[in-house]
Design an enzyme around this catalytic site. Structure first.
Site, PDB file in Angstrom:
ATOM      1  N   GLU A 124      62.951  31.928  51.356  1.00 25.40           N
ATOM      2  CA  GLU A 124      63.698  32.885  52.180  1.00 25.40           C
ATOM      3  C   GLU A 124      65.125  32.434  52.452  1.00 25.40           C
ATOM      4  O   GLU A 124      65.779  32.941  53.354  1.00 25.40           O
ATOM      5  CB  GLU A 124      62.964  33.155  53.500  1.00 25.40           C
ATOM      6  N   ASP A 215      64.516  37.838  43.967  1.00 24.46           N
ATOM      7  CA  ASP A 215      63.088  37.887  43.675  1.00 24.46           C
ATOM      8  C   ASP A 215      62.810  38.492  42.304  1.00 24.46           C
ATOM      9  O   ASP A 215      63.338  39.564  41.961  1.00 24.46           O
ATOM     10  CB  ASP A 215      62.363  38.724  44.729  1.00 24.46           C
TER      11      ASP A 215
END
Length: 715
Positions: A124, A215
């Site tokens: 993250e 991602d």
């Protein structure tokens, strides 16, 4: 013209405990097509990052994928990044676990792919200034963060075409800024537009590097992206072809090569942060909405000079917003200390692996989707925590055992009491209603109280506004301007918010006119001051047994007068036993008799409780789903059961006095890719009695809970 470099970093991740079909679908729709595209375009040379849970799954189910990846690595086309193996948010871990997890991943990459990783992916992209030291100690030389981090200290987009060096206590680390513009453009904007922007930057920053890290799931797994990326639109192949055709002025190279060859542009010290969206999600609901409005206003005014300094909260704020996140995190710290005290050897290595798996980040925060509200992810995290602690406890104690552990487990400034046996672990908060906040069933590796309190979320404002303005769109309906998709009508009327933490052995005094519906909606009158107030704790330990006595003298409103009442609850556990005994005693300390409605609340965290696998049985042969709302009088026995194959078991409760039962589901209203929906988070049971409490005549009731594993309940 000196060529500019484009460094693409693609991060592939599935969390610990995710469903097999999700892993399989992600491999088929995102990870496989990406490898195939790289095989077709050998001049495109990215860095890839696979997390440990995904690598473990691929090793068992898709070794062919890893073999293809190994070929790309061996021919120098792909660089592999290391990371903490189970993808924890690194700042939340003790340093020993930070370094241990990174070394585990680097060892796996070395042994499986023959490469020595130098760069690390941060889960993250959560950054705090202390990280260079443990990263460097684990052998990491560089990492990448969002450009947001750099802009908060005054840099602009033009300053981010190279790396910077940072340090902690003299341990240095190179850091690159990942472009938000590229993250939003790839693969959403036209290929020609992306290439045009890259050409402009190559002319402005010859010899520089543009970095994009994001991602891998957005390349085929996210809704609508497979057709866009790999289907008829073929965005990725067109983009890779355009990169190959631009070789005169643009090279695509792994970031590790760039880090090894390019001198840093300067020294930098970055503040705590993450990507822009995460920092907004970390804010309380009102501030979440307010920050969104402020950013939209500044964007409309073209005030990029101000916007780069506008930021949200810290990732750690999730531990302040959600008691459940904090409980799981602090339990992980508690268990980590136990595991690291184990003697070196195979058992410690296994316990460490369970501990590290429990640190996987997805259950420790919440954005617009999922996170802590994903029940099966919480179950997996707790399952590994319970396994790790049991290994550590068995290494330190002869079997069976029963002991008491005391300390500020959840780091709130108050002492918790832990009743620890070879069969169960119970965590009590005397400072908060004497509540039982965690109940671990070791045989099932399951926390029976793994529920979620119903809270306001920042995105609820959008739902309420859309309902008010008639902009809700149900499945199958035609889209409307600024429409908000919902999966059922009237879902905005299901926004119930609890004023206290959903736990167990919570003591209520209800107004005599309180109804099940009012209690379900958390819109009722609490007549006592016991639910969230402190109790006095006293512990007794004998041979093979532990007893916790909790007591509080408080007040209960009866009509227009307040009656002084003492509530005592005693909890007893025995070594080697799967039973739990609880004894309540109420004493009238006032100046006259009082008629009270007294209830004991337990919130059950049984995953799958909203399916055929969850069962609430209030009488022999009478079965209900855990997601049902209902009531029953004269209840002397109650069974809460799961029929899920991996978790099958039941808790059987017997009472010394028949009670009235209320039960209902705890459901969060959460956003999803298909629209707003109710998400089951547990089941509340309230057992209550009408009590005529006379002076000098205490009233009491006893509970016996029996944990029965699957082999004992096959039906």
């Amino acid at each position: 013209m000196k060529r500019m470099t484009l460094s693409l970093v693609i991060h592939n991740h599935q969390p610990v405990g995710n469903f097999d079909f999700v892993f399989a679908q992600a491999a088929e729709r995102a990870y496989d097509p990406m490898l195939a595209a790289l095989e077709r375009h050998p001049a495109v040379r990215p860095a890839l990052h696979y997390t440990g849970p995904l690598l473990d799954w691929l090793s068992v189910h898709r070794p062919d994928h890893l073999e293809r990846l190994r070929t790309l690595v061996e021919r120098g086309q792909v660089e592999l990044l290391t990371s903490a193996y189970y993808e924890p948010v690194l700042v939340a871990l003790p340093d020993a676990d930070k370094v241990g997890q990174i070394r585990k991943m680097s060892r796996f990459l070395r042994e499986s792919f023959g490469c020595e990783p130098t760069g690390a992916w941060l889960a993250e992209r959560v950054w705090e200034p202390h990280l260079p030291k443990p990263l460097a100690e684990a052998g990491v030389r560089y990492t990448l963060l969002d450009d947001t981090h750099f802009k908060m200290v005054g840099l602009t987009d033009d300053d981010l075409f190279g790396s910077y060096v940072t340090e902690e206590q003299g341990y240095t680390l190179q850091v690159f800024g990942s472009s938000m513009l590229l993250r939003y453009a790839i693969p959403w904007r036209p290929v020609e537009e992306v290439m045009g922007w890259l050409r402009e930057q190559a002319e402005a920053h010859p010899g520089g590097v543009a970095v994009m890290g994001d991602d891998g799931e957005k390349f085929g797994l996210w809704p609508g992206t497979w057709e866009h990326c790999w289907g008829e639109e073929g965005w990725m192949d067109r983009f890779f072809s355009a990169l190959e055709e631009s070789g005169e002025w643009l090279a695509t190279r792994p970031l590790g090569e760039v880090a090894a060859e390019m001198e840093p542009l300067g020294r930098i010290y970055l503040p705590c942060g993450s990507y822009e969206e995460m920092m907004r999600w970390a804010l309380p609901p009102d501030d979440f909405a307010a920050l969104g409005r402020v950013r939209r206003e500044l964007e409309a005014q073209g005030r990029q000079d101000v916007l780069r300094f506008v930021r949200g909260g810290l990732w750690r704020s999730f531990m302040a917003r959600y008691d459940e996140v904090n409980q799981m995190h602090k339990r992980a710290l508690w268990v980590s200390r136990k595991v690291h005290r184990m003697p070196e050897g195979r058992e410690k290595a296994q316990a460490l692996d369970h501990l590290w798996a429990a640190q996987c980040n997805c259950g420790y925060w919440h954005g617009l989707f999922g996170g802590i509200y994903l029940f099966h992810i919480r179950v997996a995290n707790y399952g590994h925590l319970i396994a790790a602690e049991e290994m550590a406890d068995r290494a330190a104690s002869p079997v069976p055992w029963a002991r008491v552990e005391r300390g500020d487990l959840d780091a709130d400034g108050h002492e918790e009491v832990v009743l620890n046996t070879d069969q169960q672990v119970l965590v009590f908060k005397p400072s908060y209603g004497g509540a039982l906040v965690e109940w671990d069933w070791r045989d099932r590796r399951y926390n029976l109280l793994n529920t979620m309190t119903r809270r306001r979320e920042g995105y609820h404002e959008e739902l309420v506004a859309a309902a008010r303005e008639g902009r809700l769109v149900l499945p199958g309906q035609t889209e409307v301007p600024d429409g908000v998709r919902v999966k059922e009508p009237g879902i905005h009327t299901r926004l119930f918010h609890d004023w206290y933490r959903r736990a167990a052995l919570l003591d209520h005094f209800l107004h005599p006119e309180t109804t099940l519906e009012a209690f379900y909606q958390a819109r009722y009158g609490e007549q006592g001051d016991f639910v969230e107030q402190p109790y006095v704790a006293r512990v007794e330990g004998g041979e093979g047994a532990v007893v916790l006595e909790l007591a509080r003298e408080g007040g209960v409103w009866v009509g227009d007068r307040q009656v002084a009442v003492r509530v005592e609850k005693g909890i007893a556990l025995e070594a080697g036993s799967s039973d739990l005994w609880v004894r309540y005693r109420l004493t009238n300390l006032g100046d006259g008799p009082a008629s009270l409605r007294f209830g004991v609340e337990v919130n059950w965290g049984v995953v799958g409780g909203d399916s055929k696998y969850g069962e609430l049985r209030v009488a022999e042969g009478e079965s209900r789903r855990l997601s049902d709302l209902g009531e029953q009088s004269a209840v002397s026995t109650l069974v809460v059961a799961s029929r899920l194959p991996d978790l099958a078991g039941e808790v059987a409760l017997s009472l010394s006095r028949p009670a009235h039962l209320w039960h209902f589901p705890l459901e969060a209203v959460a956003n999803s890719e298909a629209g707003y929906e109710r998400v089951y988070q547990g089941t509340c049971t309230l057992l209550w009695w009408e009590v005529a409490l006379e002076l000098g005549r205490p009233w009491g009731v006893e509970f016996r809970f029996a944990l029965n594993a699957a082999h004992a309940i096959d039906r």
